[in-house]
Scaffold this motif. Structure first.
Motif, PDB file in Angstrom:
ATOM      1  N   PRO A 146      39.791  47.814  47.811  1.00  0.00           N
ATOM      2  CA  PRO A 146      39.516  49.253  47.925  1.00  0.00           C
ATOM      3  C   PRO A 146      40.771  50.097  48.115  1.00  0.00           C
ATOM      4  CG  PRO A 146      37.967  47.996  49.244  1.00  0.00           C
ATOM      5  CD  PRO A 146      39.007  47.029  48.776  1.00  0.00           C
ATOM      6  N   ALA A 147      41.735  49.595  48.881  1.00  0.00           N
ATOM      7  CA  ALA A 147      42.948  50.388  49.133  1.00  0.00           C
ATOM      8  C   ALA A 147      43.750  50.582  47.849  1.00  0.00           C
ATOM      9  CB  ALA A 147      43.803  49.709  50.197  1.00  0.00           C
ATOM     10  N   VAL A 148      43.924  49.533  47.078  1.00  0.00           N
ATOM     11  CA  VAL A 148      44.691  49.641  45.831  1.00  0.00           C
ATOM     12  C   VAL A 148      43.968  50.533  44.834  1.00  0.00           C
ATOM     13  CG1 VAL A 148      45.544  48.339  43.853  1.00  0.00           C
ATOM     14  CG2 VAL A 148      45.858  47.434  46.167  1.00  0.00           C
ATOM     15  N   THR A 149      42.658  50.394  44.719  1.00  0.00           N
ATOM     16  CA  THR A 149      41.895  51.256  43.807  1.00  0.00           C
ATOM     17  C   THR A 149      42.011  52.713  44.215  1.00  0.00           C
ATOM     18  OG1 THR A 149      40.325  49.451  43.452  1.00  0.00           O
ATOM     19  CG2 THR A 149      39.642  51.656  42.779  1.00  0.00           C
ATOM     20  N   ALA A 150      41.872  52.988  45.518  1.00  0.00           N
ATOM     21  CA  ALA A 150      42.017  54.359  46.004  1.00  0.00           C
ATOM     22  C   ALA A 150      43.422  54.885  45.741  1.00  0.00           C
ATOM     23  CB  ALA A 150      41.691  54.421  47.492  1.00  0.00           C
ATOM     24  N   GLY A 151      44.433  54.041  45.933  1.00  0.00           N
ATOM     25  CA  GLY A 151      45.803  54.462  45.677  1.00  0.00           C
ATOM     26  C   GLY A 151      46.033  54.829  44.220  1.00  0.00           C
ATOM     27  N   ILE A 152      45.468  54.064  43.301  1.00  0.00           N
ATOM     28  CA  ILE A 152      45.628  54.364  41.873  1.00  0.00           C
ATOM     29  C   ILE A 152      44.961  55.688  41.525  1.00  0.00           C
ATOM     30  CG2 ILE A 152      44.987  53.590  39.563  1.00  0.00           C
ATOM     31  CD1 ILE A 152      45.326  50.717  40.564  1.00  0.00           C
ATOM     32  N   LEU A 153      43.759  55.917  42.040  1.00  0.00           N
ATOM     33  CA  LEU A 153      43.051  57.169  41.754  1.00  0.00           C
ATOM     34  C   LEU A 153      43.804  58.374  42.324  1.00  0.00           C
ATOM     35  CD1 LEU A 153      39.362  56.052  42.434  1.00  0.00           C
ATOM     36  CD2 LEU A 153      40.414  56.528  40.220  1.00  0.00           C
ATOM     37  N   LEU A 154      44.311  58.243  43.548  1.00  0.00           N
ATOM     38  CA  LEU A 154      45.055  59.349  44.143  1.00  0.00           C
ATOM     39  C   LEU A 154      46.372  59.595  43.413  1.00  0.00           C
ATOM     40  CD1 LEU A 154      44.431  58.596  47.925  1.00  0.00           C
ATOM     41  CD2 LEU A 154      43.530  60.525  46.618  1.00  0.00           C
ATOM     42  N   ALA A 155      47.039  58.550  42.976  1.00  0.00           N
ATOM     43  CA  ALA A 155      48.276  58.724  42.216  1.00  0.00           C
ATOM     44  C   ALA A 155      47.999  59.425  40.889  1.00  0.00           C
ATOM     45  CB  ALA A 155      48.928  57.354  41.978  1.00  0.00           C
ATOM     46  N   ALA A 156      46.902  59.063  40.224  1.00  0.00           N
ATOM     47  CA  ALA A 156      46.538  59.739  38.975  1.00  0.00           C
ATOM     48  C   ALA A 156      46.236  61.209  39.214  1.00  0.00           C
ATOM     49  CB  ALA A 156      45.332  59.037  38.342  1.00  0.00           C
ATOM     50  N   ALA A 157      45.551  61.513  40.318  1.00  0.00           N
ATOM     51  CA  ALA A 157      45.253  62.914  40.644  1.00  0.00           C
ATOM     52  C   ALA A 157      46.528  63.699  40.902  1.00  0.00           C
ATOM     53  CB  ALA A 157      44.327  62.974  41.852  1.00  0.00           C
ATOM     54  N   ALA A 158      47.472  63.099  41.629  1.00  0.00           N
ATOM     55  CA  ALA A 158      48.749  63.774  41.886  1.00  0.00           C
ATOM     56  C   ALA A 158      49.496  64.038  40.588  1.00  0.00           C
ATOM     57  CB  ALA A 158      49.597  62.929  42.837  1.00  0.00           C
ATOM     58  N   ILE A 202      51.389  71.290  47.626  1.00  0.00           N
ATOM     59  CA  ILE A 202      51.037  70.579  48.852  1.00  0.00           C
ATOM     60  C   ILE A 202      49.986  69.515  48.562  1.00  0.00           C
ATOM     61  CG2 ILE A 202      50.079  70.813  51.155  1.00  0.00           C
ATOM     62  CD1 ILE A 202      52.932  71.909  50.781  1.00  0.00           C
ATOM     63  N   ALA A 203      48.988  69.856  47.736  1.00  0.00           N
ATOM     64  CA  ALA A 203      47.944  68.884  47.406  1.00  0.00           C
ATOM     65  C   ALA A 203      48.533  67.691  46.658  1.00  0.00           C
ATOM     66  CB  ALA A 203      46.853  69.552  46.575  1.00  0.00           C
ATOM     67  N   ALA A 204      49.428  67.946  45.702  1.00  0.00           N
ATOM     68  CA  ALA A 204      50.047  66.842  44.970  1.00  0.00           C
ATOM     69  C   ALA A 204      50.865  65.965  45.914  1.00  0.00           C
ATOM     70  CB  ALA A 204      50.935  67.390  43.850  1.00  0.00           C
ATOM     71  N   GLY A 205      51.585  66.584  46.853  1.00  0.00           N
ATOM     72  CA  GLY A 205      52.327  65.802  47.826  1.00  0.00           C
ATOM     73  C   GLY A 205      51.418  64.974  48.719  1.00  0.00           C
ATOM     74  N   LEU A 206      50.274  65.557  49.132  1.00  0.00           N
ATOM     75  CA  LEU A 206      49.323  64.822  49.964  1.00  0.00           C
ATOM     76  C   LEU A 206      48.702  63.666  49.189  1.00  0.00           C
ATOM     77  CD1 LEU A 206      47.654  64.477  52.547  1.00  0.00           C
ATOM     78  CD2 LEU A 206      46.068  66.203  51.662  1.00  0.00           C
ATOM     79  N   TYR A 207      48.317  63.919  47.930  1.00  0.00           N
ATOM     80  CA  TYR A 207      47.749  62.842  47.122  1.00  0.00           C
ATOM     81  C   TYR A 207      48.761  61.716  46.934  1.00  0.00           C
ATOM     82  CZ  TYR A 207      44.398  66.498  45.771  1.00  0.00           C
ATOM     83  OH  TYR A 207      43.471  67.506  45.772  1.00  0.00           O
ATOM     84  N   GLY A 208      50.009  62.092  46.644  1.00  0.00           N
ATOM     85  CA  GLY A 208      51.023  61.070  46.429  1.00  0.00           C
ATOM     86  C   GLY A 208      51.319  60.266  47.683  1.00  0.00           C
ATOM     87  N   THR A 209      51.420  60.960  48.824  1.00  0.00           N
ATOM     88  CA  THR A 209      51.659  60.258  50.087  1.00  0.00           C
ATOM     89  C   THR A 209      50.516  59.313  50.421  1.00  0.00           C
ATOM     90  OG1 THR A 209      52.949  62.126  50.920  1.00  0.00           O
ATOM     91  CG2 THR A 209      52.107  60.571  52.540  1.00  0.00           C
ATOM     92  N   ALA A 210      49.288  59.799  50.254  1.00  0.00           N
ATOM     93  CA  ALA A 210      48.127  58.953  50.521  1.00  0.00           C
ATOM     94  C   ALA A 210      48.063  57.787  49.549  1.00  0.00           C
ATOM     95  CB  ALA A 210      46.854  59.785  50.444  1.00  0.00           C
ATOM     96  N   ALA A 211      48.454  58.024  48.289  1.00  0.00           N
ATOM     97  CA  ALA A 211      48.433  56.944  47.302  1.00  0.00           C
ATOM     98  C   ALA A 211      49.397  55.828  47.682  1.00  0.00           C
ATOM     99  CB  ALA A 211      48.775  57.496  45.918  1.00  0.00           C
ATOM    100  N   VAL A 212      50.619  56.200  48.065  1.00  0.00           N
ATOM    101  CA  VAL A 212      51.596  55.192  48.478  1.00  0.00           C
ATOM    102  C   VAL A 212      51.108  54.444  49.715  1.00  0.00           C
ATOM    103  CG1 VAL A 212      53.941  54.856  49.333  1.00  0.00           C
ATOM    104  CG2 VAL A 212      53.521  56.438  47.447  1.00  0.00           C
ATOM    105  N   SER A 213      50.526  55.158  50.674  1.00  0.00           N
ATOM    106  CA  SER A 213      50.010  54.509  51.878  1.00  0.00           C
ATOM    107  C   SER A 213      48.915  53.507  51.538  1.00  0.00           C
ATOM    108  CB  SER A 213      49.473  55.566  52.850  1.00  0.00           C
ATOM    109  OG  SER A 213      50.486  56.476  53.220  1.00  0.00           O
ATOM    110  N   CYS A 214      48.043  53.888  50.604  1.00  0.00           N
ATOM    111  CA  CYS A 214      46.958  52.973  50.212  1.00  0.00           C
ATOM    112  C   CYS A 214      47.497  51.763  49.462  1.00  0.00           C
ATOM    113  CB  CYS A 214      45.939  53.718  49.360  1.00  0.00           C
ATOM    114  SG  CYS A 214      44.950  54.934  50.255  1.00  0.00           S
ATOM    115  N   LEU A 215      48.430  51.984  48.549  1.00  0.00           N
ATOM    116  CA  LEU A 215      48.978  50.864  47.785  1.00  0.00           C
ATOM    117  C   LEU A 215      49.716  49.885  48.680  1.00  0.00           C
ATOM    118  CD1 LEU A 215      50.240  52.763  44.605  1.00  0.00           C
ATOM    119  CD2 LEU A 215      48.242  51.284  44.781  1.00  0.00           C
ATOM    120  N   LEU A 216      50.344  50.391  49.735  1.00  0.00           N
ATOM    121  CA  LEU A 216      51.050  49.530  50.690  1.00  0.00           C
ATOM    122  C   LEU A 216      50.134  49.016  51.796  1.00  0.00           C
ATOM    123  CD1 LEU A 216      54.407  51.499  51.104  1.00  0.00           C
ATOM    124  CD2 LEU A 216      53.952  49.513  49.653  1.00  0.00           C
TER     125      LEU A 216
END
Length: 311
Positions: A146-158, A202-216
């Motif tokens: 779930p974390a990796v999938t969420a990270g990919i979706l958030l990175a795509a949104a960013a 700000i939203a793109a930065g939040l999505y990207g930060t959350a994506a990296v956190s999820c992928l890690l």
């Protein structure tokens, strides 16, 4: 990260104050616009109906209201609420900062109050650790799938959000582009809403930060990921609501490429945001089992026999 009970109570009180501030403005807009349906339509971008005034809130405000309420509950229930407090405080500081140069005394006072409360949340999360923090249990990591999938979706949104802003920067005059980030005269927005370009950054930065956190699979991934997912869902929902209202969702073939891309992006944001909410709301990965501890009153092992020299 673990926080003490006094720090958790302080964080919950700060979140309650932030939620109350947002709720007061929403109630004021309800009085101005007449009904919750009209307010929801206004948040979705439908300004074709007559109103008795201008809305001060935007779709961002109910998202922040829900985030503050959820953070307050987390602070009261869990000793691992530091990441939730930090996420709420960071997002508030970033999103409310443009209110310092917004027109209107009410917006300025609200911005000052919310920025002060947000700084209090960050300070509480930073200094609220117990004295024996190294011996406290640490929050669990999210599950890998779930974390990796969420990270990919958030990175795509960013990425989609960043590409959209780059396209607008090339299509609009320089003055209009600057106004989208600073809130100049060419931008008409609710009093409390950040400028659209600022919000996108700000939203793109939040999505990207959350994506990296999820992928890690970081321990704070859930707090930042759920906040990002809530904002992503609200943005997508607003775009889909506008597309349904103006019947552009059923006429994609008749739209220009940029307009069709905007509609499809809104659909993706809505579906991706809901998916991330579901993925990160599940159970965390099991924590590592603690090592064995000697039983109380257990005697040390007997010395070997015969005793070695120097024993």
């Amino acid at each position: 990260m673990t926080v003490t009970r006094p720090a958790r109570l302080t964080g919950a009180a700060l979140c309650a104050a932030l939620a109350l501030t947002v709720a007061v403005w929403i109630l004021q807009d309800l009085a101005v616009l007449g009904s919750p349906v009209d307010l929801a339509r206004y948040w979705a971008g439908d300004h074709r109906f007559p109103t008795r005034g201008r809305s001060a809130t935007s779709p961002l405000d109910p998202v922040l209201l829900a985030a503050y309420a959820a953070t307050a509950v987390a602070a009261l229930r869990s000793p691992h609420a530091a990441s939730a407090l930090a996420a709420a405080g960071t997002a508030t500081l970033a999103l409310r900062l443009p209110g310092l140069w917004a027109a209107g005394n009410g917006a300025l006072v609200t911005a000052l109050l919310e920025l002060a409360l947000a700084a209090g949340l960050l300070l509480t999360a930073a200094v609220g650790r117990p004295a024996d923090a190294p011996h406290e249990p640490r929050p669990a990591r999210p599950r890998t799938g779930p974390a990796v999938t969420a990270g990919i979706l958030l990175a795509a949104a960013a990425l989609l959000l960043a590409l959209g802003e780059l396209y607008r920067a090339g299509a609009l005059p320089l003055e209009a582009t600057v106004d989208r980030f600073t809130g100049g005269r060419s931008v008409v927005a609710p009093a409390l809403a950040p400028p659209p370009g600022w919000l996108s950054a700000i939203a793109a930065g939040l999505y990207g930060t959350a994506a990296v956190s999820c992928l890690l699979r970081a321990r704070h991934a859930r707090a930042f990921g759920l906040l990002a997912a809530a904002l992503l869902t609200a943005d997508g929902l607003g775009g889909v609501a506008r597309a349904v209202r103006y019947e552009t969702l059923t006429r994609l073939g008749d739209l220009a490429a940029p307009d069709a891309a905007d509609v499809l992006t809104s659909v993706f944001e809505l579906l991706a945001g809901l998916a991330v909410l579901v993925l990160l709301a599940g159970r965390d990965a099991p924590s590592a089992a603690p090592g064995p501890h000697p039983a109380a009153g257990a005697r040390p092992p007997a010395p070997p026999h015969p005793t070695p020299p120097g024993w």
